[in-house]
Design an enzyme around this catalytic site. Sequence first.
Site, PDB file in Angstrom:
ATOM      1  N   LEU A  33      27.676 -55.815  18.245  1.00  0.00           N
ATOM      2  CA  LEU A  33      28.424 -54.596  18.644  1.00  0.00           C
ATOM      3  C   LEU A  33      28.695 -54.581  20.383  1.00  0.00           C
ATOM      4  CD1 LEU A  33      26.357 -52.163  16.377  1.00  0.00           C
ATOM      5  CD2 LEU A  33      28.514 -52.728  16.093  1.00  0.00           C
ATOM      6  N   GLY A  76       4.302 -44.093  16.685  1.00  0.00           N
ATOM      7  CA  GLY A  76       5.434 -44.057  17.662  1.00  0.00           C
ATOM      8  C   GLY A  76       6.019 -43.070  16.984  1.00  0.00           C
ATOM      9  N   LYS A 121      18.613 -57.612  13.221  1.00  0.00           N
ATOM     10  CA  LYS A 121      18.975 -56.704  14.060  1.00  0.00           C
ATOM     11  C   LYS A 121      19.287 -57.072  15.332  1.00  0.00           C
ATOM     12  CE  LYS A 121      18.786 -52.450  15.474  1.00  0.00           C
ATOM     13  NZ  LYS A 121      18.022 -51.592  15.807  1.00  0.00           N
ATOM     14  N   LYS A 133      25.312 -41.818  26.041  1.00  0.00           N
ATOM     15  CA  LYS A 133      26.555 -41.673  25.321  1.00  0.00           C
ATOM     16  C   LYS A 133      26.627 -40.170  24.827  1.00  0.00           C
ATOM     17  CE  LYS A 133      24.834 -43.012  20.885  1.00  0.00           C
ATOM     18  NZ  LYS A 133      25.067 -43.933  19.628  1.00  0.00           N
ATOM     19  N   GLN A 163      21.332 -54.107  25.547  1.00  0.00           N
ATOM     20  CA  GLN A 163      21.029 -54.970  26.979  1.00  0.00           C
ATOM     21  C   GLN A 163      19.694 -55.522  26.756  1.00  0.00           C
ATOM     22  OE1 GLN A 163      21.989 -54.118  30.833  1.00  0.00           O
ATOM     23  NE2 GLN A 163      19.920 -54.649  31.746  1.00  0.00           N
ATOM     24  N   CYS A 201      19.019 -50.322  23.499  1.00  0.00           N
ATOM     25  CA  CYS A 201      19.105 -51.523  22.599  1.00  0.00           C
ATOM     26  C   CYS A 201      19.788 -52.477  23.108  1.00  0.00           C
ATOM     27  CB  CYS A 201      19.507 -51.248  21.096  1.00  0.00           C
ATOM     28  SG  CYS A 201      18.569 -49.868  20.368  1.00  0.00           S
TER      29      CYS A 201
END
Length: 457
Positions: A227, A10, A220, A339, A278, A276
């Site tokens: 956050l 990956g 994780k 972002k 959602q 990540c």
Amino acid sequence: MKVKEICCIGAGYVGGPTMSVIALKCPKIRVTVVDVNKEKIKAWNGPLDKLPIFEPGLSEVVKETRGRNLFFSNDIQKAIQKSEMIFMAVNTPTKTKGEGAGMAADLRHIISCTKDIAKYSKTNKIIIEKSTLPVRTAEKIKEILNSEGGDLKHEVLSNPEFMAEGTAIKDLFKSDRVLIGGDSTITGQKAMKKLIKIYINWIPKEKIITSNIWSSELSKLASNAMLAQRISSINSLSALCEKTGANIKDISLAVGMDKRIGPHFLKASVGFGGSCFQKDILNLVYLSNYYGLKEVAEYWHQVVKLNDYQKKRFSDNIIKNLDGSISNKTITILGWSFKPNTNDTRESPAIYVGINLLKKGAILKIYDPLVKKAQIIQDLNNLIKLDSDLKVKSSELISKVNVCLDIDSAINKTDAISIITDWADFKQIKWENIRKNKIPVFHILNNSNHNVYPDIN
Ligand code: ADP
């Protein structure tokens, strides 16, 4: 015996930067990053200003390491065979079909690369889960290795990546913590030590923590959920500010000065995006439901719902302020990535805002410093495909999209400007001219329904 040869399956947002930094900090280890995507590998081997992902500082690291001890290749079989340690950094999107569709993580790619490892390995490997995975995925990986891997005894570790896109290289250089989860067996502990020895080259010992594999996997998901929850909390307050005349920036400052809360993640926005938050929260909702914890599931689901509400509220505000109709009005969208400082657009709020405006008849002018036209059109098309109550043809909507190559053409001849991503580039805009021309500007920090201009100094 020290590890000399590692590979990573990956070459995306996780695999690329992580392996580049490992190669930089461990010059004696040969690092090969492999991917099924030929174009991507070609780009990783191509000009430094056209690497497939953008991260500040990444091209400098690749410049120093590529060809020295960092290699990018499509030869997955060879990389697996040569490596003692194999990182898995493949994508784990949200499932679209079957049980858990729309919430659970789709483990297709993890399963496929585990099968490759089982098929090609001729020696025992240490296999490391780097992607964010649901708790107990390692069990599934072990099952596949046991049934398809012959007599070999592979070890599976979890070492989730905590870096944030946009600051990935900085985060990898100075990680707050490195978490390694593994089995308590002798071979499990040995494998963990080998991985610790890699990180110890640049991460202080006290920041490397170990746990059992399930805690590591769940940490994780838990980190991302916490956050994202902070962003949704402050975003929910931005709605209240707009009703009451309070200013969200004052609230963020006052609340964030409480050490127990802290200033980070307290800046209101059009909503969180990225691959990540959602996905991981929905995954957590699914897991909670799976274990019969309905209240826990509902609680976390609300964090995602608030995010959807924030995106809708933002576009509704634009429409309301343009006299309730935006049909054939030109609206500029500044920023498309989810972002600043990344070219990643996955789940970017800009896509949702763009579609909402198009559906109400707007003509869009879109500008982002890094995201290319093809990506923007693909993002819009992907979301249009999912919209079951869309009455018009997708080509009709797309024909109203103009992707601009520079800021000036985006902000000229427009009826309104919306700032979705806080790129530093937008601070250079001569906002006083925009104000003189009475073009409304929408920006979440400025109580958009009061239609104030961004106080970008
Ligand atoms: P992330 O943000 O998790 O890094 P990306 O989508 O950026 O996700 O990258 C994941 C990469 O994994 C993609 O480039 C994809 O082509 C690659 N990939 C997926 N499945 C496999 C597989 N079975 N073997 C090799 N590479 C794979």
